[in-house]
Design a protein around this motif. Structure first.
Motif, PDB file in Angstrom:
ATOM      1  N   ALA A   1      79.440 -28.555   0.175  1.00 25.41           N
ATOM      2  CA  ALA A   1      79.394 -28.550  -1.287  1.00 25.41           C
ATOM      3  C   ALA A   1      78.939 -27.193  -1.812  1.00 25.41           C
ATOM      4  O   ALA A   1      79.443 -26.703  -2.836  1.00 25.41           O
ATOM      5  CB  ALA A   1      78.475 -29.658  -1.784  1.00 25.41           C
ATOM      6  N   ILE A   2      78.001 -26.570  -1.116  1.00 30.89           N
ATOM      7  CA  ILE A   2      77.519 -25.245  -1.521  1.00 30.89           C
ATOM      8  C   ILE A   2      78.627 -24.213  -1.372  1.00 30.89           C
ATOM      9  O   ILE A   2      78.840 -23.360  -2.246  1.00 30.89           O
ATOM     10  CB  ILE A   2      76.269 -24.865  -0.719  1.00 30.89           C
ATOM     11  N   TYR A   3      79.354 -24.258  -0.270  1.00 28.08           N
ATOM     12  CA  TYR A   3      80.490 -23.345  -0.054  1.00 28.08           C
ATOM     13  C   TYR A   3      81.505 -23.492  -1.182  1.00 28.08           C
ATOM     14  O   TYR A   3      81.949 -22.494  -1.777  1.00 28.08           O
ATOM     15  CB  TYR A   3      81.131 -23.646   1.296  1.00 28.08           C
ATOM     16  N   ASP A   4      81.889 -24.722  -1.493  1.00 30.82           N
ATOM     17  CA  ASP A   4      82.883 -24.955  -2.544  1.00 30.82           C
ATOM     18  C   ASP A   4      82.376 -24.436  -3.888  1.00 30.82           C
ATOM     19  O   ASP A   4      83.153 -23.861  -4.673  1.00 30.82           O
ATOM     20  CB  ASP A   4      83.202 -26.447  -2.648  1.00 30.82           C
ATOM     21  N   PHE A   5      81.082 -24.633  -4.160  1.00 34.42           N
ATOM     22  CA  PHE A   5      80.512 -24.161  -5.423  1.00 34.42           C
ATOM     23  C   PHE A   5      80.580 -22.638  -5.513  1.00 34.42           C
ATOM     24  O   PHE A   5      80.968 -22.083  -6.549  1.00 34.42           O
ATOM     25  CB  PHE A   5      79.060 -24.633  -5.545  1.00 34.42           C
ATOM     26  N   VAL A   6      80.220 -21.950  -4.443  1.00 35.22           N
ATOM     27  CA  VAL A   6      80.230 -20.486  -4.452  1.00 35.22           C
ATOM     28  C   VAL A   6      81.648 -19.960  -4.645  1.00 35.22           C
ATOM     29  O   VAL A   6      81.892 -19.046  -5.444  1.00 35.22           O
ATOM     30  CB  VAL A   6      79.609 -19.935  -3.148  1.00 35.22           C
ATOM     31  N   VAL A   7      82.607 -20.550  -3.945  1.00 38.70           N
ATOM     32  CA  VAL A   7      84.004 -20.113  -4.077  1.00 38.70           C
ATOM     33  C   VAL A   7      84.508 -20.341  -5.500  1.00 38.70           C
ATOM     34  O   VAL A   7      85.194 -19.487  -6.085  1.00 38.70           O
ATOM     35  CB  VAL A   7      84.896 -20.855  -3.066  1.00 38.70           C
ATOM     36  N   LYS A   8      84.154 -21.470  -6.073  1.00 39.57           N
ATOM     37  CA  LYS A   8      84.624 -21.808  -7.420  1.00 39.57           C
ATOM     38  C   LYS A   8      83.930 -20.965  -8.490  1.00 39.57           C
ATOM     39  O   LYS A   8      84.552 -20.558  -9.480  1.00 39.57           O
ATOM     40  CB  LYS A   8      84.382 -23.289  -7.692  1.00 39.57           C
ATOM     41  N   THR A   9      82.646 -20.659  -8.289  1.00 39.13           N
ATOM     42  CA  THR A   9      81.845 -20.031  -9.336  1.00 39.13           C
ATOM     43  C   THR A   9      82.044 -18.531  -9.420  1.00 39.13           C
ATOM     44  O   THR A   9      82.134 -17.953 -10.509  1.00 39.13           O
ATOM     45  CB  THR A   9      80.352 -20.339  -9.116  1.00 39.13           C
ATOM     46  N   LEU A  10      82.110 -17.862  -8.271  1.00 36.86           N
ATOM     47  CA  LEU A  10      82.163 -16.401  -8.264  1.00 36.86           C
ATOM     48  C   LEU A  10      83.598 -15.899  -8.218  1.00 36.86           C
ATOM     49  O   LEU A  10      84.473 -16.521  -7.597  1.00 36.86           O
ATOM     50  CB  LEU A  10      81.389 -15.848  -7.066  1.00 36.86           C
ATOM     51  N   ASP A  11      83.818 -14.764  -8.862  1.00 40.71           N
ATOM     52  CA  ASP A  11      85.100 -14.061  -8.788  1.00 40.71           C
ATOM     53  C   ASP A  11      84.865 -12.713  -8.107  1.00 40.71           C
ATOM     54  O   ASP A  11      83.875 -12.030  -8.373  1.00 40.71           O
ATOM     55  CB  ASP A  11      85.686 -13.846 -10.185  1.00 40.71           C
ATOM     56  N   TYR A  12      85.822 -12.331  -7.272  1.00 39.56           N
ATOM     57  CA  TYR A  12      85.666 -11.083  -6.522  1.00 39.56           C
ATOM     58  C   TYR A  12      86.083  -9.894  -7.387  1.00 39.56           C
ATOM     59  O   TYR A  12      87.163  -9.887  -7.982  1.00 39.56           O
ATOM     60  CB  TYR A  12      86.502 -11.116  -5.243  1.00 39.56           C
ATOM     61  N   SER A  13      85.221  -8.876  -7.438  1.00 34.33           N
ATOM     62  CA  SER A  13      85.499  -7.678  -8.234  1.00 34.33           C
ATOM     63  C   SER A  13      86.024  -6.577  -7.327  1.00 34.33           C
ATOM     64  O   SER A  13      85.260  -5.904  -6.629  1.00 34.33           O
ATOM     65  CB  SER A  13      84.229  -7.211  -8.946  1.00 34.33           C
ATOM     66  N   PHE A  14      87.341  -6.391  -7.317  1.00 29.74           N
ATOM     67  CA  PHE A  14      87.938  -5.333  -6.506  1.00 29.74           C
ATOM     68  C   PHE A  14      87.552  -3.960  -7.050  1.00 29.74           C
ATOM     69  O   PHE A  14      87.506  -2.984  -6.305  1.00 29.74           O
ATOM     70  CB  PHE A  14      89.456  -5.485  -6.467  1.00 29.74           C
ATOM     71  N   GLU A  15      87.263  -3.893  -8.316  1.00 25.69           N
ATOM     72  CA  GLU A  15      86.865  -2.624  -8.920  1.00 25.69           C
ATOM     73  C   GLU A  15      85.460  -2.230  -8.469  1.00 25.69           C
ATOM     74  O   GLU A  15      85.203  -1.082  -8.112  1.00 25.69           O
ATOM     75  CB  GLU A  15      86.907  -2.733 -10.446  1.00 25.69           C
ATOM     76  N   ARG A  16      84.555  -3.183  -8.452  1.00 25.17           N
ATOM     77  CA  ARG A  16      83.166  -2.869  -8.112  1.00 25.17           C
ATOM     78  C   ARG A  16      82.992  -2.488  -6.645  1.00 25.17           C
ATOM     79  O   ARG A  16      82.127  -1.678  -6.304  1.00 25.17           O
ATOM     80  CB  ARG A  16      82.281  -4.080  -8.434  1.00 25.17           C
ATOM     81  N   VAL A  17      83.818  -3.030  -5.769  1.00 24.34           N
ATOM     82  CA  VAL A  17      83.640  -2.782  -4.343  1.00 24.34           C
ATOM     83  C   VAL A  17      83.847  -1.316  -3.985  1.00 24.34           C
ATOM     84  O   VAL A  17      83.348  -0.827  -2.973  1.00 24.34           O
ATOM     85  CB  VAL A  17      84.585  -3.677  -3.507  1.00 24.34           C
ATOM     86  N   SER A  18      84.563  -0.580  -4.818  1.00 24.70           N
ATOM     87  CA  SER A  18      84.845   0.832  -4.540  1.00 24.70           C
ATOM     88  C   SER A  18      83.846   1.775  -5.208  1.00 24.70           C
ATOM     89  O   SER A  18      84.055   2.980  -5.223  1.00 24.70           O
ATOM     90  CB  SER A  18      86.258   1.174  -5.017  1.00 24.70           C
TER      91      SER A  18
END
Length: 591
Positions: A306-323
């Motif tokens: 349930a925690i895994y599913d929550f994290v995947v659903k809640t957060l969005d990956y920032s391709f801009e910030r990673v660089s």
């Protein structure tokens, strides 16, 4: 894979019953023939299908053909935004209630199956509108030469061998909207070269440690070279392999490690279990388990899934910030800025929520290979690593790696139920949320190049551990004395030795220290010291005695001189008496 339908006249898709039978036939070179059998049945007389459209998230397809009961169909193929859009125009229109229209579609795909290193990986794209389909069946046909599957998710409802191929069948009720992912082969192999740059800025000697990629339940490391060799390698409570180095005043050292990593889908049997999990439940920087919001979410979710599913659903990956050389947020700030997350935030939030829910959890820094160029560490100047979390399974008694970051960035592929073969752990963070630093972090101002080089490798038969034993013991023991010494075990092989049994057998000597020991793991290039304390209790014992040491199936011997009480007491007296007599005789002769 997304499907889009065009009907004439325009009506809801619910007015047509749809049945799909797809087959993915993979050949030995990786080319995959996709065959789609589609059946459309009118639910009302005024509705019929005149056109079929579908979109594939790839441009690597060819040989597209379609046919209905009237023969070959006209197709229109467009490629845009890294996708292929295919429109099929039917030869005839089947009108009438309960009338069924059948047609077939065939094409070859060049990117469903590919081989990386020792592994064949097959990814069948997800189905965007599976719930709108009345019936859906999928078959995956794979050459027997690919070997046994390391994993297939979801699990097929049927498996059978047909000639030179193995067939795996799936149905709609298995919830295959996320697609099918299959890996064939027992393990993956990575070749790696890692550089570490150390400097002692002080005017006095110093010691430091570096974290080497360790063995885990899912990976085995073989070191072909560590130069210069460390003084020793120890294992901390998280299972990190920490290599110790002495540095002279103002000295700089460049260390190179070359090795192979074997990555498994199933945990290695009898891998050492943690002695304690208490420290994997505590609050640490970036894992704010006492935060009210974290506590409430954790209390509601309760389980790792349930925690895994929550994290995947809640957060969005920032391709801009990673660089942008990003600063680590931590769990609380990740919740406050869900659209700005990168792998650190996905891992930190998962770990914090697990710990707050009473589930032991930790984070792993390492290398992860991905086909997504936006996530892949391609920079020639910096080392882009990946972070993923682990939770401890009380049922399986092992640490289970999961990857909510990839669960998000791959469009829903499940990276919770089964680990893949693309993650190579460099450093484990459980007792400490920041230390030790992983490979790629040991840089000096003049060493800003790429220090992490990892590539798919080829399997080579492992060189087993090579345990050498030497003695550091007194050469002679006198009656009544307690003499201390050491037995030294050095692993000169490339791989770690596990469950090493040591037994000391003394012949004519009394062993005060322990006579037996078991070492769960002895890493390569490491030195283990066993303290030994010996005495002589036999009043009259004299001459040579032997100490035997059995190390697994090897035996080592050391001879030790012993001296009895009589020798210690009588010989000096006799010696002194003879000296006195000799002196008297000499004096008498002179006078």
């Amino acid at each position: 894979m997304a499907f889009f339908f065009s009907f004439h006249p325009v009506k809801a898709a619910s007015e047509i019953e749809t049945k799909y039978d797809f087959q993915y036939q993979v050949y030995s070179d990786g080319t995959t023939n996709v065959r789609q059998k589609i059946s459309l049945t009118n639910k009302i007389s005024a509705v019929y299908a005149s056109q079929y459209s579908f979109t594939l998230p790839t441009m690597a397809i060819k040989n597209i053909t379609a046919a209905d009961e009237g023969g070959p169909c006209k197709t229109d193929v467009k490629q845009e935004n890294n996708s292929t859009i295919v429109d099929i125009f039917f030869n005839e229109e089947v009108v009438g209630n309960n009338k069924t229209f059948n047609f077939n579609l065939n094409f070859d795909s060049l990117d469903v199956a590919h081989k990386d290193g020792e592994i064949w990986e097959i990814i069948i794209p997800r189905i965007a509108n599976l719930t709108e389909m009345d019936d859906y069946q999928l078959s995956l046909v794979v050459p027997v030469s690919f070997g046994k599957p390391a994993f297939i998710r979801p699990s097929p409802i049927e498996e059978k061998e047909e000639g030179d191929f193995n067939l795996y069948r799936f149905v709609k009720s298995q919830d295959i909207a996320g697609g099918v992912m299959a890996t064939f082969g027992p393990f993956q192999v990575f070749d790696f070269t890692l550089f570490y740059h150390l400097q002692n800025p002080n005017f006095s000697p110093g010691e430091t440690e570096i974290a080497l990629p360790p063995d885990t339940a899912f990976q085995q490391i073989a070191y072909q070279k560590i130069e210069p060799a460390p003084i020793n390698i120890r294992i901390d409570e998280d299972g990190n392999w920490l290599a110790k180095y002495h540095l002279k005043p103002k000295e700089k050292i460049d260390i190179v490690t070359i090795g192979k990593a074997k990555i498994f889908t199933q945990p290695q049997q009898n891998f050492p279990k943690p002695s304690s999990l208490e420290n994997n439940l505590t609050k640490l920087p970036f894992w704010e388990i006492d935060d009210p919001q974290i506590k409430k979410i954790a209390n509601d979710l309760k389980t790792p899934r349930a925690i895994y599913d929550f994290v995947v659903k809640t957060l969005d990956y920032s391709f801009e910030r990673v660089s942008q050389s990003p600063k680590r947020f931590g769990a609380v700030q990740a919740l406050a800025k869900p659209s700005e997350a990168i792998c650190m935030e996905f891992a930190d939030l998962f770990v914090a929520l697990c710990r707050a829910a009473g589930i032991p959890a930790r984070a792993v820094d390492g290398f992860a290979y991905t086909d997504d160029s936006r996530l892949r560490p391609l920079s020639l100047m910096i080392d882009v690593l990946h972070v993923w979390p682990e939770y401890y399974s009380e049922q399986k008694k092992i640490w289970i790696p999961v990857d909510p970051t990839w669960g998000k960035t791959t469009g829903g592929i499940d990276y919770f139920s089964q680990t893949d073969l693309r993650h190579l752990a460099f450093a484990i963070h459980g007792q400490d949320s920041q230390n030790p630093y992983p490979a790629g972090s040991y840089k000096l101002s003049e060493s800003l190049g790429k220090d992490v080089q990892v590539a798919f490798g080829e399997y080579q038969k492992e060189i087993p551990p090579d345990l050498k034993l030497t003695f550091d013991l007194p050469q002679k023991i006198f009656w009544g004395e307690k003499q201390k010494g050491k037995i030294l075990i050095k692993n000169e092989g490339q791989t770690a030795a596990y469950q090493v049994q040591l037994k000391i057998i003394s012949e004519g000597l009394n062993l005060v220290s322990a006579s037996e020991a078991t070492f769960e793991v002895i890493p390569p290039f490491s030195l283990t010291e066993i303290p030994v304390e010996l005495t002589i209790q036999n009043f009259f014992a004299d001459g040579q005695r032997q100490l035997k040491v059995r190390l697994n199936d090897q035996e080592f011997n050391q001879k030790i001189e012993i001296s009895s009480f009589l020798k210690q007491l009588i010989f000096p007296i006799v010696g002194e008496a003879l000296t006195l007599v000799t002196l008297l005789i000499v004096m008498k002769q002179k006078f």
